[in-house]
Design a protein around this motif. Sequence first.
Motif, mmCIF file in Angstrom:
data_model
loop_
_atom_site.group_PDB
_atom_site.id
_atom_site.type_symbol
_atom_site.label_atom_id
_atom_site.label_comp_id
_atom_site.label_asym_id
_atom_site.label_seq_id
_atom_site.Cartn_x
_atom_site.Cartn_y
_atom_site.Cartn_z
ATOM 1 N N ALA A 114 0.812 -1.126 -0.128
ATOM 2 C CA ALA A 114 0.108 0.101 0.145
ATOM 3 C C ALA A 114 0.680 1.313 -0.128
ATOM 4 C CB ALA A 114 -0.854 -0.042 1.106
ATOM 5 N N ASN A 115 1.996 1.083 0.456
ATOM 6 C CA ASN A 115 3.026 2.383 0.300
ATOM 7 C C ASN A 115 3.984 2.411 -0.770
ATOM 8 O OD1 ASN A 115 2.769 0.949 3.414
ATOM 9 N ND2 ASN A 115 2.573 3.395 3.573
ATOM 10 N N ALA A 116 3.835 1.617 -1.729
ATOM 11 C CA ALA A 116 4.842 1.614 -2.768
ATOM 12 C C ALA A 116 4.624 2.968 -3.538
ATOM 13 C CB ALA A 116 4.693 0.309 -3.825
ATOM 14 N N THR A 117 5.546 3.665 -3.848
ATOM 15 C CA THR A 117 5.539 4.992 -4.533
ATOM 16 C C THR A 117 4.855 4.844 -5.942
ATOM 17 O OG1 THR A 117 7.299 5.628 -2.978
ATOM 18 C CG2 THR A 117 6.821 7.404 -4.885
ATOM 19 N N ASN A 118 5.776 4.117 -6.635
ATOM 20 C CA ASN A 118 5.406 3.871 -8.079
ATOM 21 C C ASN A 118 4.009 3.177 -8.268
ATOM 22 O OD1 ASN A 118 6.240 1.186 -7.020
ATOM 23 N ND2 ASN A 118 7.541 0.775 -8.662
ATOM 24 N N GLN A 119 3.612 2.157 -7.536
ATOM 25 C CA GLN A 119 2.485 1.508 -7.729
ATOM 26 C C GLN A 119 1.345 2.622 -7.479
ATOM 27 O OE1 GLN A 119 1.829 -2.107 -8.118
ATOM 28 N NE2 GLN A 119 4.066 -1.968 -8.652
ATOM 29 N N ASN A 120 1.514 3.261 -6.380
ATOM 30 C CA ASN A 120 0.232 4.340 -6.192
ATOM 31 C C ASN A 120 0.252 5.286 -7.193
ATOM 32 O OD1 ASN A 120 -0.302 2.998 -3.834
ATOM 33 N ND2 ASN A 120 1.031 4.246 -2.477
ATOM 34 N N ALA A 121 1.581 5.899 -7.755
ATOM 35 C CA ALA A 121 1.393 6.844 -8.756
ATOM 36 C C ALA A 121 0.408 6.400 -10.044
ATOM 37 C CB ALA A 121 2.582 7.226 -9.143
ATOM 38 N N TRP A 122 0.927 5.121 -10.438
ATOM 39 C CA TRP A 122 0.508 4.523 -11.640
ATOM 40 C C TRP A 122 -1.398 4.324 -11.369
ATOM 41 C CZ3 TRP A 122 4.521 0.011 -11.501
ATOM 42 C CH2 TRP A 122 5.846 0.462 -11.732
ATOM 43 N N ILE A 123 -1.642 3.700 -10.355
ATOM 44 C CA ILE A 123 -3.009 3.231 -9.945
ATOM 45 C C ILE A 123 -4.024 4.863 -9.982
ATOM 46 C CG2 ILE A 123 -4.583 2.563 -8.383
ATOM 47 C CD1 ILE A 123 -2.233 0.652 -7.526
ATOM 48 N N ALA A 124 -3.340 5.780 -9.508
ATOM 49 C CA ALA A 124 -3.800 7.162 -9.249
ATOM 50 C C ALA A 124 -4.357 7.550 -10.804
ATOM 51 C CB ALA A 124 -3.100 8.216 -8.735
ATOM 52 N N THR A 125 -3.379 7.440 -11.842
ATOM 53 C CA THR A 125 -3.202 7.644 -13.200
ATOM 54 C C THR A 125 -4.254 6.636 -13.776
ATOM 55 O OG1 THR A 125 -1.097 8.723 -13.055
ATOM 56 C CG2 THR A 125 -2.221 8.160 -14.988
ATOM 57 N N MET A 126 -4.391 5.433 -13.656
ATOM 58 C CA MET A 126 -5.299 4.480 -14.151
ATOM 59 C C MET A 126 -6.559 4.822 -13.690
ATOM 60 S SD MET A 126 -3.682 0.739 -13.251
ATOM 61 C CE MET A 126 -1.984 0.546 -13.358
ATOM 62 N N GLU A 127 -6.770 5.215 -12.580
ATOM 63 C CA GLU A 127 -8.358 5.652 -12.243
ATOM 64 C C GLU A 127 -8.698 7.085 -12.884
ATOM 65 O OE1 GLU A 127 -8.176 4.380 -7.602
ATOM 66 O OE2 GLU A 127 -7.400 6.066 -8.106
ATOM 67 N N GLU A 128 -7.691 7.894 -13.202
ATOM 68 C CA GLU A 128 -8.135 9.152 -13.961
ATOM 69 C C GLU A 128 -8.499 8.741 -15.339
ATOM 70 O OE1 GLU A 128 -4.794 11.680 -13.637
ATOM 71 O OE2 GLU A 128 -4.880 12.123 -11.418
ATOM 72 N N LEU A 129 -7.639 7.864 -15.939
ATOM 73 C CA LEU A 129 -7.738 7.495 -17.183
ATOM 74 C C LEU A 129 -9.092 6.674 -17.540
ATOM 75 C CD1 LEU A 129 -4.335 6.337 -18.187
ATOM 76 C CD2 LEU A 129 -5.195 8.128 -19.225
ATOM 77 N N LEU A 130 -9.491 5.841 -16.635
ATOM 78 C CA LEU A 130 -10.636 5.141 -16.673
ATOM 79 C C LEU A 130 -11.897 5.890 -16.570
ATOM 80 C CD1 LEU A 130 -9.585 1.842 -14.296
ATOM 81 C CD2 LEU A 130 -10.264 1.756 -16.765
ATOM 82 N N ALA A 131 -11.978 6.862 -15.713
ATOM 83 C CA ALA A 131 -12.959 7.628 -15.567
ATOM 84 C C ALA A 131 -13.212 8.486 -16.696
ATOM 85 C CB ALA A 131 -12.718 8.555 -14.091
#
Length: 349
Positions: free
Chosen positions: A181-198
């Motif tokens: 849950a704290n992985a810097t890269n994972q969280n950045a990618w997931i946040a952008t995925m959420e934006e792209l999906l929306a």
Amino acid sequence: MMFGMKRTRRAGVVAAVALGVALVAAGCSSSGGDSGGDAGGDGGDANLTITMLPKNLGNPYFDTSTGGAEEATEEFGGTFEEVGPSEASPTSQVQYIQTAAQQGAGGLIVSANDPEALCDALDEARSAGVKVVTFDSDTNPECRDLFINQATSEGIAKIQVDLIAEQIGDEGQVAVLSASANATNQNAWIATMEELLAADHPNIELVEVAYGDDDDQTSFDKTAALLQTYPELKGIISPTTVGISAAARYLSTSEYKGKVALTGLGTPNQMREYVEDGTVTAFALWNPADLGYLAAWATQALITGEITGEVGDSFEAGKLGSFEVGADGGVLLGDPYVFDADNIGDFDF
């Protein structure tokens, strides 16, 4: 993956021996010279003792990136050591950073388990003259000298969203199986995925982000739990090499094979059997060996004074050519690559 050098690995608790074990800074694990040799420029007397600290040991992705760093270190005449914890937790890397500084490392290459938890230890190491280069997963920029970025967050997120959208017909429920849950890269990618999906895929619903902690069994179990919790699930995105291979292993022998799509970031050797048996259609990654190789050359450039880490600095990275330092001390390797049944046999890592 070996390149003619002995790789030294140290796992487990090192704090107790950090001061008691007097490893000579120049010769832990290589046939290099007393000070690592002459790397060119003004670095003839530079301390080219390189310590590499991945998120955890025993991870095939990091085994490959370490192999690339090892190859580069041999090329520029340094000495090399890999250290790290057995599990990827926010503070598990701190003791290894402290030990590397105490033992007189010239450069430290780190894939951070947390953007902030390592900063105090890294600041102390830098104060002691250690050049700090992060790769794969960054710390806060002020805590290191350079970050070797495998690709932009936008590029990594977009390729995974594009792949899952194509594989599920651009509609239905999907879940993400991440690392910690704290992985810097994972969280950045997931946040952008959420934006792209929306923004671009309104008919795809992201129902959950689950965390497998970059552990094979935990990721395997989380895959099972996702499928049981969401019976209408159409796809899983796993932006971690441990997670995607564990999820593929579960799917390959389950009733969901061929029904639930899986994509994300994986290595060809991990994923080949699952592509060949139809469990996975396509996934993406960069070459982690190149990432480690670039990180080592960047560390060498800092140690020798070829660069300082300022925007616009440029340095040579062996067979990969010339690279330039960008904003916030970032150096970009390149774009992600898509692996599928047509090309996966062409790669061996």
